[in-house]
Design a protein around this motif. Structure first.
Motif, PDB file in Angstrom:
ATOM      1  N   GLY A  88       0.845  -1.198   0.000  1.00 45.52           N
ATOM      2  CA  GLY A  88       0.000   0.000   0.000  1.00 45.52           C
ATOM      3  C   GLY A  88       0.874   1.240   0.000  1.00 45.52           C
ATOM      4  O   GLY A  88       2.104   1.171  -0.101  1.00 45.52           O
ATOM      5  N   THR A  89       0.220   2.383   0.142  1.00 46.87           N
ATOM      6  CA  THR A  89       0.928   3.664   0.116  1.00 46.87           C
ATOM      7  C   THR A  89       2.053   3.713   1.150  1.00 46.87           C
ATOM      8  O   THR A  89       3.165   4.161   0.855  1.00 46.87           O
ATOM      9  CB  THR A  89      -0.076   4.801   0.422  1.00 46.87           C
ATOM     10  OG1 THR A  89      -1.175   4.667  -0.472  1.00 46.87           O
ATOM     11  CG2 THR A  89       0.542   6.162   0.268  1.00 46.87           C
ATOM     12  N   THR A  90       1.755   3.252   2.345  1.00 50.54           N
ATOM     13  CA  THR A  90       2.741   3.322   3.428  1.00 50.54           C
ATOM     14  C   THR A  90       4.000   2.554   3.046  1.00 50.54           C
ATOM     15  O   THR A  90       5.120   3.060   3.203  1.00 50.54           O
ATOM     16  CB  THR A  90       2.140   2.737   4.731  1.00 50.54           C
ATOM     17  OG1 THR A  90       0.935   3.442   5.017  1.00 50.54           O
ATOM     18  CG2 THR A  90       3.103   2.848   5.895  1.00 50.54           C
ATOM     19  N   ALA A 120       2.127   8.899   7.126  1.00 47.61           N
ATOM     20  CA  ALA A 120       2.868   7.973   6.250  1.00 47.61           C
ATOM     21  C   ALA A 120       3.812   8.700   5.301  1.00 47.61           C
ATOM     22  O   ALA A 120       4.760   8.102   4.796  1.00 47.61           O
ATOM     23  CB  ALA A 120       1.884   7.119   5.433  1.00 47.61           C
ATOM     24  N   ASP A 195       2.183  11.522  -3.010  1.00 50.35           N
ATOM     25  CA  ASP A 195       1.316  10.566  -2.327  1.00 50.35           C
ATOM     26  C   ASP A 195      -0.079  10.702  -2.941  1.00 50.35           C
ATOM     27  O   ASP A 195      -0.791  11.681  -2.688  1.00 50.35           O
ATOM     28  CB  ASP A 195       1.307  10.897  -0.823  1.00 50.35           C
ATOM     29  CG  ASP A 195       0.316  10.033  -0.049  1.00 50.35           C
ATOM     30  OD1 ASP A 195      -0.485   9.320  -0.681  1.00 50.35           O
ATOM     31  OD2 ASP A 195       0.336  10.101   1.196  1.00 50.35           O
ATOM     32  N   GLN A 198      -5.207   9.558  -1.752  1.00 47.53           N
ATOM     33  CA  GLN A 198      -6.575  10.104  -1.764  1.00 47.53           C
ATOM     34  C   GLN A 198      -6.941  10.681  -3.119  1.00 47.53           C
ATOM     35  O   GLN A 198      -8.030  11.219  -3.292  1.00 47.53           O
ATOM     36  CB  GLN A 198      -6.722  11.200  -0.698  1.00 47.53           C
ATOM     37  CG  GLN A 198      -6.581  10.700   0.723  1.00 47.53           C
ATOM     38  CD  GLN A 198      -7.696   9.750   1.145  1.00 47.53           C
ATOM     39  OE1 GLN A 198      -8.775   9.729   0.559  1.00 47.53           O
ATOM     40  NE2 GLN A 198      -7.440   8.960   2.169  1.00 47.53           N
ATOM     41  N   LYS A 221      -8.411   2.113  -1.355  1.00 44.91           N
ATOM     42  CA  LYS A 221      -9.156   3.384  -1.345  1.00 44.91           C
ATOM     43  C   LYS A 221      -9.764   3.677  -2.710  1.00 44.91           C
ATOM     44  O   LYS A 221     -10.353   4.724  -2.933  1.00 44.91           O
ATOM     45  CB  LYS A 221      -8.235   4.533  -0.927  1.00 44.91           C
ATOM     46  CG  LYS A 221      -7.767   4.416   0.531  1.00 44.91           C
ATOM     47  CD  LYS A 221      -6.885   5.578   0.888  1.00 44.91           C
ATOM     48  CE  LYS A 221      -6.078   5.336   2.151  1.00 44.91           C
ATOM     49  NZ  LYS A 221      -6.838   5.487   3.373  1.00 44.91           N
TER      50      LYS A 221
HETATM   51  N1  PMP Z   1      -1.373   8.853   2.572  1.00 46.00           N
HETATM   52  C1  PMP Z   1      -2.625   9.306   2.561  1.00 46.00           C
HETATM   53  C2  PMP Z   1      -2.900  10.671   1.989  1.00 46.00           C
HETATM   54  C3  PMP Z   1      -3.656   8.513   3.057  1.00 46.00           C
HETATM   55  O1  PMP Z   1      -4.907   8.957   3.048  1.00 46.00           O
HETATM   56  C4  PMP Z   1      -3.359   7.232   3.580  1.00 46.00           C
HETATM   57  C5  PMP Z   1      -4.448   6.358   4.163  1.00 46.00           C
HETATM   58  N2  PMP Z   1      -5.290   7.015   5.049  1.00 46.00           N
HETATM   59  C6  PMP Z   1      -2.047   6.798   3.546  1.00 46.00           C
HETATM   60  C7  PMP Z   1      -1.075   7.634   3.040  1.00 46.00           C
HETATM   61  C8  PMP Z   1      -1.662   5.446   4.026  1.00 46.00           C
HETATM   62  O2  PMP Z   1      -2.270   4.488   3.198  1.00 46.00           O
HETATM   63  P1  PMP Z   1      -2.233   2.941   3.568  1.00 46.00           P
HETATM   64  O3  PMP Z   1      -2.734   2.848   4.980  1.00 46.00           O
HETATM   65  O4  PMP Z   1      -3.176   2.306   2.592  1.00 46.00           O
HETATM   66  O5  PMP Z   1      -0.843   2.479   3.421  1.00 46.00           O
END
Ligand code: PMP
Length: 413
Positions: A88-90, A120, A195, A198, A221
């Protein structure tokens, strides 16, 4: 007002008395096609990728790589080698933070992040700054939650090694002026990471037009499964960075003493990946591709309707930029605890989020502990917004006359 033709595609809402779900920025619901695709994978296809040469594995590998190409097209990347699977993004951000070396992060250089970042996209850079003895600078945000673009641009200088910024703020929903920031960063040779967690569900993205070096997002998301995400990186850059994790799949040749590594994208994909997640993400991309215009239209209309309703509630303050936002809105109600409000709304079968939204420093800048956040997706309806607005007004009236005694932080992540 239009009926919502997409809602019926989401099995969540065919259940009896479904929750009024206004928390899609946390994670979106999944259309039946995404659920079916992951089930079908485990039911009829299940095998590993890039390992065995039998028929099942070859089929799965072909499907798996086809989704990589879909992602390439979805974000306008030049080559599917530039698409790396992550959790995921993190994980995508942590991967970049772990792989940058002293070659990119020269002593004395600066890292720049915006004041609106999700943790993150802040905490990994704090760690990098400590590890390489760099300074971490923050692009400022005004008291309404808008990025101060001119000041942000002024912070980008020849010492800037990397600029990391969200395309859309998860806490407030506003769209950051990333094109101007990337353009300035390029003039001084700084790397850029966007990032897109969103953004991808709401905005059309083209990484080549943006010119960013890295772009990251999560599947869950944007109507896809949890546990699958994407790191896009420019090919030459990814080729020049060291691998992230070591093990099966990412090697070319191994002896007891030495190993050589695969080319892109496999160099960054050690171990068995989330194959079912990739398949489900492919179905989510198909869903978005097929319904893109309807999704945009529904979300726009719902968002305007929501803002109109919220604006009429006295004592309610909207944060961010309503004219420069995706369908996500943060607000506070003067004198009332957001936790109390969210508890009363929850009692009415409404799911919205209260708190700092993983953006504590932003809340400090705004001078508040947190906000209530409504985040919409293509399956919401005008009736749901009416129901929510009515319940919110009742909760405000109730709390204004009889305050509750609730421990603060009860709903924090
Ligand atoms: N960046 C943004 C802008 C996010 O909204 C989120 C999730 N809320 C994250 C990073 C982290 O995403 P994830 O938990 O799917 O790794």
């Amino acid at each position: 007002m239009i009926e919502n033709p997409l809602r019926a595609l989401f099995p969540q809402f065919t259940q009896a008395n479904p929750v009024v779900y206004l928390d899609s920025a946390a994670t979106s619901h999944k259309p039946q096609s995404v659920i079916d695709r992951t089930t079908e994978f485990y039911t009829a296809e299940n095998s590993n990728v890039h390992r065995s040469s039998h028929q099942m594995a070859a089929h799965t590998t072909a499907q798996f790589e086809a989704v990589r190409k879909q992602v390439q097209q979805f974000i306008g990347a030049a080559n599917s080698k530039e698409i790396i699977w992550t959790k995921g993004t993190t994980e995508s951000i942590n991967l970049v933070a772990a792989c940058l070396t002293a070659q990119q992060l020269k002593p004395g250089s600066e890292l720049l992040v915006s004041g609106l970042e999700h943790h993150a996209n802040l905490v990994p850079w704090q760690q990098v700054a400590q590890r390489f003895s760099l300074s971490l600078k923050i692009m400022p945000v005004d008291k309404q939650g808008r990025l101060e673009l001119n000041q942000a641009l002024r912070l980008i200088n020849t010492n800037t090694a990397l600029v990391a910024i969200a395309q859309v703020s998860n806490a407030l929903g506003n769209i950051n002026p990333i094109a101007a920031i990337i353009a300035k960063a390029k003039t001084v040779g700084a790397l850029t990471l966007v990032d897109g967690a969103q953004a991808v569900a709401h905005l059309k993205v083209n990484v080549q037009d943006l010119g960013c070096d890295f772009y990251v997002f999560s599947g869950h998301k944007m109507y896809g499964p949890t546990g699958i995400g994407v790191l896009y990186g420019k090919q030459t850059l990814l080729e020049s960075l060291p691998p992230y994790q070591f093990g099966g799949e990412m090697i070319e040749h191994v002896s007891y003493q030495h190993s050589s590594f695969q080319t892109l994208p496999y160099k960054y994909e050690a171990g068995t990946p989330n194959i079912a997640g990739v398949m489900g993400l492919g179905a989510a991309l198909n869903f978005m591709h097929e319904h893109r215009d309807v999704i945009d239209d529904i979300e726009n209309q719902l968002y305007r309707y929501l803002i109109n309703g919220l604006s009429q509630i006295s004592g309610l303050r909207l944060w961010g930029e309503v004219d420069n936002s995706v369908a996500v809105q943060s607000f506070t109600v003067e004198g009332l605890s957001q936790q109390d409000l969210v508890i009363l709304l929850n009692q009415q079968n409404i799911a919205i989020r209260a708190g700092h939204h993983c953006a504590m420093p932003l809340m400090q800048t705004l001078g508040i502990e947190g906000t209530l956040r409504v985040s919409l997706a293509c399956y919401n309806t005008f009736d749901e917004i009416d129901y929510f607005l009515q319940a919110l007004k009742s909760a405000i009236t109730q709390l204004s006359t009889t305050p509750m005694q609730v421990k603060s932080g009860a709903f924090e992540p």
